[in-house]
Design an enzyme around this catalytic site. Structure first.
Site, PDB file in Angstrom:
ATOM      1  N   THR A  51       0.824  -1.208   0.000  1.00 32.88           N
ATOM      2  CA  THR A  51       0.000   0.000   0.000  1.00 32.88           C
ATOM      3  C   THR A  51       0.859   1.259   0.000  1.00 32.88           C
ATOM      4  OG1 THR A  51      -1.751  -1.160   1.192  1.00 32.88           O
ATOM      5  CG2 THR A  51      -1.806   1.246   1.265  1.00 32.88           C
ATOM      6  N   GLU A  52       1.879   1.274   0.823  1.00 34.50           N
ATOM      7  CA  GLU A  52       2.690   2.475   1.004  1.00 34.50           C
ATOM      8  C   GLU A  52       3.574   2.801  -0.196  1.00 34.50           C
ATOM      9  OE1 GLU A  52       2.574   4.756   3.169  1.00 34.50           O
ATOM     10  OE2 GLU A  52       1.941   3.962   5.085  1.00 34.50           O
ATOM     11  N   SER A  53       4.253   1.784  -0.760  1.00 30.47           N
ATOM     12  CA  SER A  53       5.288   2.079  -1.760  1.00 30.47           C
ATOM     13  C   SER A  53       5.303   1.134  -2.953  1.00 30.47           C
ATOM     14  CB  SER A  53       6.659   2.026  -1.089  1.00 30.47           C
ATOM     15  OG  SER A  53       6.957   0.688  -0.711  1.00 30.47           O
TER      16      SER A  53
END
Length: 177
Positions: A51-53
């Site tokens: 999700t983040e990166s």
């Protein structure tokens, strides 16, 4: 019958290859090592990193969060002090081992104040002080549980991470983390 089994096997294999590319197990050794060390579910870590990166080590957000687990410089300083990393520099947030270690440690640290996974993820995204305020607001929270998340971005973030965690859990059910 043989052709039907062959076709089913091909579809199953090609589906797994496709999903394996969409939901990779990158940095598996580091995630397993630090997830075990800090008592964090590796599937949650994979969902969070995805999700983040999307596993981009040089990712940087508009808010200045850096690396795989999108750690802000301020949070990086806080974690480095807690982990007694005397040689820590902000640029180290782009180093997978440092970023993964710090991000997983931070998830473990947040669990002390936020034992409910969704609330902990909200704190990872929006900040622990903000989430503590939400928990004290009876219109959105009570005790350890958020009944609703006031920020749409954080609400969507928690849903995306938990959804991707579930995908990882289904795709890699055979992994012995």
């Amino acid at each position: 019958m043989f052709l039907l089994l062959l076709l089913a096997g091909f579809l199953f294999f090609s589906g797994n290859v496709l999903y394996g590319r969409l939901f990779p197990l990158e940095h598996e050794d580091l995630i397993e090592k630090y997830a075990e060390e800090y008592g964090v579910d590796p599937y949650l870590v994979y969902g969070l990193i995805h999700t983040e990166s999307r596993f981009q080590t040089t990712a940087i957000s508009p808010a200045g969060a850096m690396g795989l687990m999108q750690i802000t410089p301020e949070t990086g300083d806080f974690i480095a002090k807690r982990l007694q990393m005397e040689d820590y520099e902000e640029s180290m947030l782009y180093v997978p081992e440092v970023n993964i270690r710090m991000g997983i440690y931070y998830l473990s640290y947040l669990e002390e104040s936020f034992p409910v996974k969704e609330t902990r993820l909200a704190a990872y995204n929006a900040g622990p002080n903000r989430v503590k305020g939400w928990l004290n607001d009876s219109t959105v929270g009570s005790g350890d549980l958020l009944h609703s998340i006031p920020f749409e971005e954080t609400r969507n973030y928690v849903e995306r991470v938990t959804f991707r965690e579930s995908i990882y859990r289904i795709l890699y059910f055979y992994k012995d983390f």
